[in-house]
Design an enzyme around this catalytic site. Structure first.
Site, PDB file in Angstrom:
ATOM      1  N   SER A   2       0.811  -1.218   0.000  1.00 29.66           N
ATOM      2  CA  SER A   2       0.000   0.000   0.000  1.00 29.66           C
ATOM      3  C   SER A   2       0.848   1.274   0.000  1.00 29.66           C
ATOM      4  CB  SER A   2      -0.933  -0.070   1.211  1.00 29.66           C
ATOM      5  OG  SER A   2      -1.783   1.033   1.258  1.00 29.66           O
ATOM      6  N   ASN A  17      -8.049   8.467   6.707  1.00 29.90           N
ATOM      7  CA  ASN A  17      -7.002   8.423   5.683  1.00 29.90           C
ATOM      8  C   ASN A  17      -7.541   8.201   4.275  1.00 29.90           C
ATOM      9  OD1 ASN A  17      -7.521   5.638   5.400  1.00 29.90           O
ATOM     10  ND2 ASN A  17      -6.049   5.122   6.994  1.00 29.90           N
ATOM     11  N   SER A  38       0.372   0.294  16.125  1.00 34.32           N
ATOM     12  CA  SER A  38       0.059   0.154  14.697  1.00 34.32           C
ATOM     13  C   SER A  38      -0.072  -1.319  14.343  1.00 34.32           C
ATOM     14  CB  SER A  38       1.190   0.770  13.881  1.00 34.32           C
ATOM     15  OG  SER A  38       1.145   0.283  12.564  1.00 34.32           O
ATOM     16  N   THR A  48       0.438  -2.158  11.145  1.00 36.76           N
ATOM     17  CA  THR A  48       1.212  -2.325   9.908  1.00 36.76           C
ATOM     18  C   THR A  48       2.666  -1.876  10.038  1.00 36.76           C
ATOM     19  OG1 THR A  48       0.578  -0.131   9.124  1.00 36.76           O
ATOM     20  CG2 THR A  48      -0.819  -1.962   8.431  1.00 36.76           C
TER      21      THR A  48
END
Ligand code: NG1
Ligand code: ZN
Length: 559
Positions: free
Chosen positions: A67, A390, A521, A523
């Site tokens: 991503s 986001n 987080s 990720t």
């Protein structure tokens, strides 16, 4: 599992040994790490995808992408039969699989899981997995690893769909399992025809208005999104989109460009500047599942006015609500149907957006970060709109409501053709075709924004004025072990380590309109800090004090 199957996994997995000392976790968006660490995990996710296909007796998707992460990272995630994220119930298996130290441990693990889940290797349809990847240079080799993982399940079929956006692959999985046409060409056709249908339904007094239908400039994040948007654009009549940051002119994926950069830094991406003041601009992320809009602020070198996922959600909610209210004016009470509309946000949603949505009378729900949670919640409504700040989000329509709308439009096309009610139901149906029902999709989201702005007769500034964001700040803190932070109430409070939340409350109280939280987080190996307050200075101060607290409570900071 028979001996032949075990032997096949044993021999093929010996080519993909996991790196020593690396623990991976199937986080918010699958496995992500530096690409050089991933071939074993991706190979093993190939096995998981094939097993998932056997278990569900459906086509499964496997996407190779990281991503918005930097170009040297990569990642892998699974799309379930409905096109959504892998069932959470299989995530612990994914973790165990990726971290099994040796091929023998791997066989043991798979054998136990297959028994527990009662996965049948014979008698049903063979496993089928479709694969896609973004434009990262490591994607080709990782795709091969995934294909070998799939091939290590006897009879499994892997089909490489090539370079795709993440939402395209999810869309294809969903379409395949619904028995619909599912090629990339079909994807573009569905988006463009529903877009044209919505454009044709724009009230004529609005469609000629100036300001709303001038040029749009899109930042493609030097990734796959710009390239695909270029193809799609050719099928849209009379829409003018200029695409920059294709990734073909020396620009690096996600470096100083893309939706994540624009949303977090609140500055123009590379390739944009003062010459763009007044123009409607949008930014995609590296795999085109996030979308934000922005306009370059006048008299400033690089500052922007950001229109984030919360404002996209608000625009969508206004439009959907308008169509539903036209439909509810149906005189024939017997034939009318109350549609339950709900919106879903996370703690990152700007407080001003939540207030605005509540003032509209909408039901606002909160979930933890990660689209798997938002999606699940949104699916509870007739129409559920979800967005992360986001820019990742979509609108889900229940099958029941879609069926009702289809019957309604049929009935109205003979009874009251051209009526406002007919137009409203046609619009809702077209939105359900345009907007990706599997996951958030920057391309379909962008087309819907463009239609709605024209429908409303709004410029980007008119849209931005819906409400004013509270100043906010996000920071990352590196700690020794981010899993030591445990949160509750959709991540709004810290349950552990003890004492941290009390300290956070004490800091928050010092700042007018202060709201803040910390969470690990899913990720990246960091703890994220978010703060908002009545001024930018206060939001920055609050975020900095929280970062210090995190550092104090979790100690052993790495950097
Ligand atoms: P983490 O790293 O768990 O914060 C980030 C985003 C999520 C989601 C995932 C998947 C933020 C604060 N977090 O997750 O919203 O989009 O990546 O891409 O933006
Ligand atoms: Zn993305």
């Amino acid at each position: 599992m028979n001996e032949e199957q075990k032997a096949l996994i044993l021999s093929s997995s010996s080519h993909f040994l996991p790196p020593q000392g690396v623990k991976l976790s199937y986080g918010t968006a699958g496995f992500r790490a530096d690409a050089s660490l991933l071939s074993s995990a991706v190979y093993r996710v190939g096995i998981l995808a094939a097993l998932r296909s056997l278990k569900t007796q459906a086509v499964i998707g496997l996407m190779i992408t990281a991503s918005h992460n930097k170009i040297s990272d990569n990642g892998v995630k699974i799309a379930d039969p409905n096109g959504g994220m892998l069932s959470q119930h299989w995530e612990p298996f994914a973790d165990a699989l990726a971290n099994a130290p040796s091929p023998q441990d791997l066989i043991q693990l798979i054998n136990d899981f297959v028994k527990k889940e009662d996965i049948q290797f014979n008698g049903g349809r063979p496993a089928e997995v479709i694969l896609g990847r973004d434009t990262r240079p490591s994607g080709g080799a990782l795709l091969k690893a995934a294909t070998e993982g799939i091939a290590s399940i006897l009879g499994a079929v892997a089909t490489d769909m090539g370079i795709l956006t993440t939402p395209q692959l999810h869309w294809m999985v969903r379409a395949r399992n619904k028995g619909m046409k599912a090629s990339e060409k079909d994807y573009f056709e569905q988006l463009s025809s529903s877009f044209r249908c919505l454009m044709d339904l724009i009230p004529s007094e609005k469609s000629n208005r100036k300001g709303s239908n001038d040029k749009l400039v899109v930042d493609g994040a030097n990734g796959v999104g710009g390239v695909k948007l270029e193809v799609l654009q050719k099928q849209l009549n009379g829409v003018s989109i200029e695409i920059r940051n294709f990734g073909e002119d020396g620009g690096v994926l996600n470096e100083g460009v893309g939706a994540d950069f624009v949303q977090k830094e609140k500055v123009v991406p590379n390739g944009f500047g003062s010459e763009d003041v007044g123009i409607r601009c949008a930014s995609l992320d590296g795999d085109a599942d996030r979308l934000v809009y922005f306009s370059v602020a006048p008299e400033s070198n690089s500052k922007i006015e950001l229109i984030d996922g919360d404002k996209i959600l608000s625009l969508f909610a206004l439009f959907i609500r308008e169509q539903l209210s036209i439909l509810s004016e149906e005189e024939d009470v017997k034939n009318s149907r109350h549609a339950h509309l709900g919106v879903v946000q996370t703690a990152y949603a700007n407080g001003a957006s939540t207030n605005y949505l509540k003032q509209l009378g909408l039901e606002v729900n909160f979930t933890p970060t990660g689209v798997k949670y938002l999606h699940e919640k949104a699916a509870e409504f007739d129409i559920g709109i979800y967005f992360e700040a986001n820019g990742h989000g979509t609108i889900l329509f229940s099958e029941d409501l879609k069926g009702w709308l289809e019957a309604k439009t049929k009935e109205l096309s003979s009874k009251s053709k051209g009526s406002e009610i007919e137009k409203a139901s046609l619009r809702l149906l077209a939105v359900s075709e345009l907007i990706n029902q599997a996951v958030g999709d920057a391309l379909s989201g962008l087309l819907l924004v463009e239609v709605i702005l024209q429908h409303m007769g709004w410029s980007i500034h008119g849209w931005n004025e819906l409400y004013h964001d509270l100043p906010s700040r996000q920071l990352k803190v590196k700690v020794a072990d981010r899993t030591a932070v445990i949160t509750a109430n959709s991540e709004t409070v810290v349950a552990s380590p003890p004492g941290l939340q009390e300290a956070i409350y004490a800091e928050t109280a010092k700042h007018p309109q202060g709201r803040c939280f910390v969470r690990p987080s899913g990720t990246e190996d960091v703890v994220r800090v978010y703060a908002e307050a009545s001024t930018q200075e206060a939001a920055d101060n609050l975020a900095n004090s929280l970062a210090k607290l995190v550092d104090q409570f979790l100690g052993c900071s790495k950097s």
